[in-house]
Design a protein around this motif. Sequence first.
Motif, PDB file in Angstrom:
ATOM      1  N   THR A   1     -46.353 -21.470  -4.172  1.00  0.00           N
ATOM      2  CA  THR A   1     -46.751 -22.001  -5.472  1.00  0.00           C
ATOM      3  C   THR A   1     -46.971 -20.788  -6.362  1.00  0.00           C
ATOM      4  O   THR A   1     -47.762 -19.903  -6.030  1.00  0.00           O
TER       5      THR A   1
ATOM      6  N   LEU B   1     -43.350 -22.944 -15.950  1.00  0.00           N
ATOM      7  CA  LEU B   1     -44.239 -23.733 -15.109  1.00  0.00           C
ATOM      8  C   LEU B   1     -45.235 -22.787 -14.439  1.00  0.00           C
ATOM      9  O   LEU B   1     -44.872 -22.036 -13.534  1.00  0.00           O
TER      10      LEU B   1
ATOM     11  N   GLU C   1     -46.186 -23.930 -10.118  1.00  0.00           N
ATOM     12  CA  GLU C   1     -45.173 -24.797  -9.538  1.00  0.00           C
ATOM     13  C   GLU C   1     -45.001 -24.548  -8.046  1.00  0.00           C
ATOM     14  O   GLU C   1     -44.942 -23.409  -7.594  1.00  0.00           O
TER      15      GLU C   1
ATOM     16  N   ALA D   1     -42.507 -30.334 -11.757  1.00  0.00           N
ATOM     17  CA  ALA D   1     -41.077 -30.242 -11.463  1.00  0.00           C
ATOM     18  C   ALA D   1     -40.234 -30.815 -12.594  1.00  0.00           C
ATOM     19  O   ALA D   1     -40.566 -31.827 -13.191  1.00  0.00           O
TER      20      ALA D   1
ATOM     21  N   LEU E   1     -37.693 -27.729  -6.434  1.00  0.00           N
ATOM     22  CA  LEU E   1     -39.033 -27.842  -7.014  1.00  0.00           C
ATOM     23  C   LEU E   1     -39.713 -29.073  -6.455  1.00  0.00           C
ATOM     24  O   LEU E   1     -39.101 -30.128  -6.367  1.00  0.00           O
TER      25      LEU E   1
END
Length: 138
Positions: free
Chosen positions: A9, A88, A91, A125, A120
Amino acid sequence: MPITELTATSRLTVFPLENLTVAYTTQSSDRRGLGDIGLVAVIDAQSEGEELWRLARDLGGRTLGEDQARWILTQAGRARMVNTYANLPDETWTAYVRRRFELDALFANHDILLTGRIALSGPGAVSAVEKRAWRGEP
């Protein structure tokens, strides 16, 4: 190189590059957290990431691996700098790395470029509809 699977992440920048949707993130080789490994991967279940190297050759006019790697990292860095399409911040993703390229000198703060395919899975996403829109598809 056999496929290496990485899951993490992190901050992910998603951007279009020709007919591809590409994601860029960084990883660190040690605890310092320098982000010295650049991961640039195609968001497409059918991809192995070799399209990036072909674009570097065909669009960038680069024939040497070192120059192709720098071109790929330049495109990713440019996308992040201008905050294109999707940034992002947190993510979750899984990358299927097909190629690991060690640069002969630090470039854009990276010693290593990893390329391949990325999936993703986090809450931010990018939907398939958005990806098609970036490509100019209906």
